[in-house]
Design an enzyme around this catalytic site. Sequence first.
Site, PDB file in Angstrom:
ATOM      1  N   GLY A  42       0.828  -1.204   0.000  1.00  0.00           N
ATOM      2  CA  GLY A  42       0.000   0.000   0.000  1.00  0.00           C
ATOM      3  C   GLY A  42       0.862   1.252   0.000  1.00  0.00           C
ATOM      4  O   GLY A  42       2.057   1.194   0.286  1.00  0.00           O
ATOM      5  N   ALA A 118     -11.967 -10.384   2.888  1.00  0.00           N
ATOM      6  CA  ALA A 118     -11.723 -10.287   1.445  1.00  0.00           C
ATOM      7  C   ALA A 118     -11.041 -11.585   1.025  1.00  0.00           C
ATOM      8  O   ALA A 118      -9.829 -11.696   1.035  1.00  0.00           O
ATOM      9  CB  ALA A 118     -10.835  -9.089   1.140  1.00  0.00           C
ATOM     10  N   TYR A 149      -0.618 -17.977  -1.034  1.00  0.00           N
ATOM     11  CA  TYR A 149      -1.791 -17.082  -1.127  1.00  0.00           C
ATOM     12  C   TYR A 149      -3.086 -17.897  -1.076  1.00  0.00           C
ATOM     13  O   TYR A 149      -3.957 -17.649  -0.247  1.00  0.00           O
ATOM     14  CB  TYR A 149      -1.695 -16.301  -2.435  1.00  0.00           C
ATOM     15  CG  TYR A 149      -2.786 -15.274  -2.649  1.00  0.00           C
ATOM     16  CD1 TYR A 149      -2.800 -14.081  -1.927  1.00  0.00           C
ATOM     17  CD2 TYR A 149      -3.787 -15.473  -3.597  1.00  0.00           C
ATOM     18  CE1 TYR A 149      -3.791 -13.121  -2.151  1.00  0.00           C
ATOM     19  CE2 TYR A 149      -4.775 -14.528  -3.832  1.00  0.00           C
ATOM     20  CZ  TYR A 149      -4.772 -13.353  -3.109  1.00  0.00           C
ATOM     21  OH  TYR A 149      -5.748 -12.403  -3.330  1.00  0.00           O
ATOM     22  N   LYS A 153      -5.560 -18.030   2.127  1.00  0.00           N
ATOM     23  CA  LYS A 153      -6.931 -17.506   2.039  1.00  0.00           C
ATOM     24  C   LYS A 153      -7.959 -18.593   2.366  1.00  0.00           C
ATOM     25  O   LYS A 153      -9.006 -18.326   2.947  1.00  0.00           O
ATOM     26  CB  LYS A 153      -7.186 -16.956   0.633  1.00  0.00           C
ATOM     27  CG  LYS A 153      -6.439 -15.672   0.322  1.00  0.00           C
ATOM     28  CD  LYS A 153      -7.083 -14.472   1.014  1.00  0.00           C
ATOM     29  CE  LYS A 153      -6.458 -13.163   0.567  1.00  0.00           C
ATOM     30  NZ  LYS A 153      -7.096 -11.997   1.182  1.00  0.00           N
TER      31      LYS A 153
END
Length: 329
Positions: A42, A118, A149, A153
């Site tokens: 970010g 998310a 990943y 998740k």
Amino acid sequence: MGKYDAPRVLVTGGAGFLGSFLCERLLKDGNEVICVDNFYTGRRDNIAHLLAQSRFEVIRHDITFPLYVEIDQIYNLACPASPVHYQRDPVQTTKTSVHGAINMLGLAKRTGAKILQASTSEVYGDPHIHPQRESYWGNVNPIGPRGCYDEGKRCAETLFFDYHRQHELRIKVARIFNTYGPRMHHNDGRVVSNFIVQALRGEPITIYGSGVQTRSFCYVDDLIDGLVRLMNTPDGLTGPLNLGNPVETSVHELAEQIIRLSGSVSQINYRPLPQDDPVRRRPDISLAADALRWSPAISLTVGLTRTIEYFRHHPAIRAYAKRSTVAAQ
Ligand code: NAD
Ligand code: UDP
């Protein structure tokens, strides 16, 4: 409630691509917003325009460590999303998904907050079912380069449902399909940002494999609207719910469309396909359409045009154009 009697909402990963748009939308809706980010992918630039608002607060924090704040809702978005970024430090990626989920669920448990995860279409891996429905359990390689990943998740989803069953937490799980738009990181290697940056620089467009693999691209505004709608559904609705645009496009078609819309002179350059790259991906969004009265409104042409305009004015493109002009003189 926060000091303005508006719901106080925590957005983890709030300085990222999706998180920054979500913070913006939640502020517009009158909420107090706490943005938590460790700035791994970010950027402060993404939220600079929000900093002057008194209902907005930023905390630099890594969610793999516990966090103590008082909040009413949590949107858990913290996690690098592009393959290049999440494979750079795969152990940290798994920690962010798993330890991060445990910490955020613990926070939700203590405060009684509603919490939205998310999640991702990657939980379906390289799918055998097409289009992908929420009832499909997926086809994921647990030991491949995408495993950090995908499995992170998937484990986060398990934790969300166990906290829901064991501790009666109010949870929402969104499975997000490829989303694009302004504020994507220009260097994150995702297909839309890569192709647009290459097209605007007049560099070769790098198609991995033959380009017949498909994705379904959702414009960021549509996706954010879906997330907010999901958070505001009655407690009985937990998901998982697919959120994405059901229009399927091959990577080759995407390259041609970006070349055309940007007026680029770029040629196409074929490169090897990365390991475990999913062949087809398209969401079945009938559950979201029913439960949220939601479907994407922005076409690929309109969304790409807006994204190309964003990148045209991006410092990485302007600096490149300036260097090329000087070199040519
Ligand atoms: P992004 O990389 O732009 O944003 C992720 C944000 O999380 C960044 O601001 C990053 O600094 C922050 N972050 C990473 N690890 C952290 C940690 N340990 N503690 C605190 N902050 C941390 O990615 P994005 O596209 O905005 O994705 C946001 C979320 O949506 C991710 O969870 C991603 O998995 C999910 N998602 C995105 C897409 C997509 O197409 N954009 C698709 C499916 C799922
Ligand atoms: N891709 C490509 N060229 C690039 C970047 C990506 O052909 O410069 C392909 C990639 O191999 C994949 C698709 O585009 O088939 C989408 O890749 P992305 O990294 O955006 O997302 P994901 O694979 O996670 O859906």
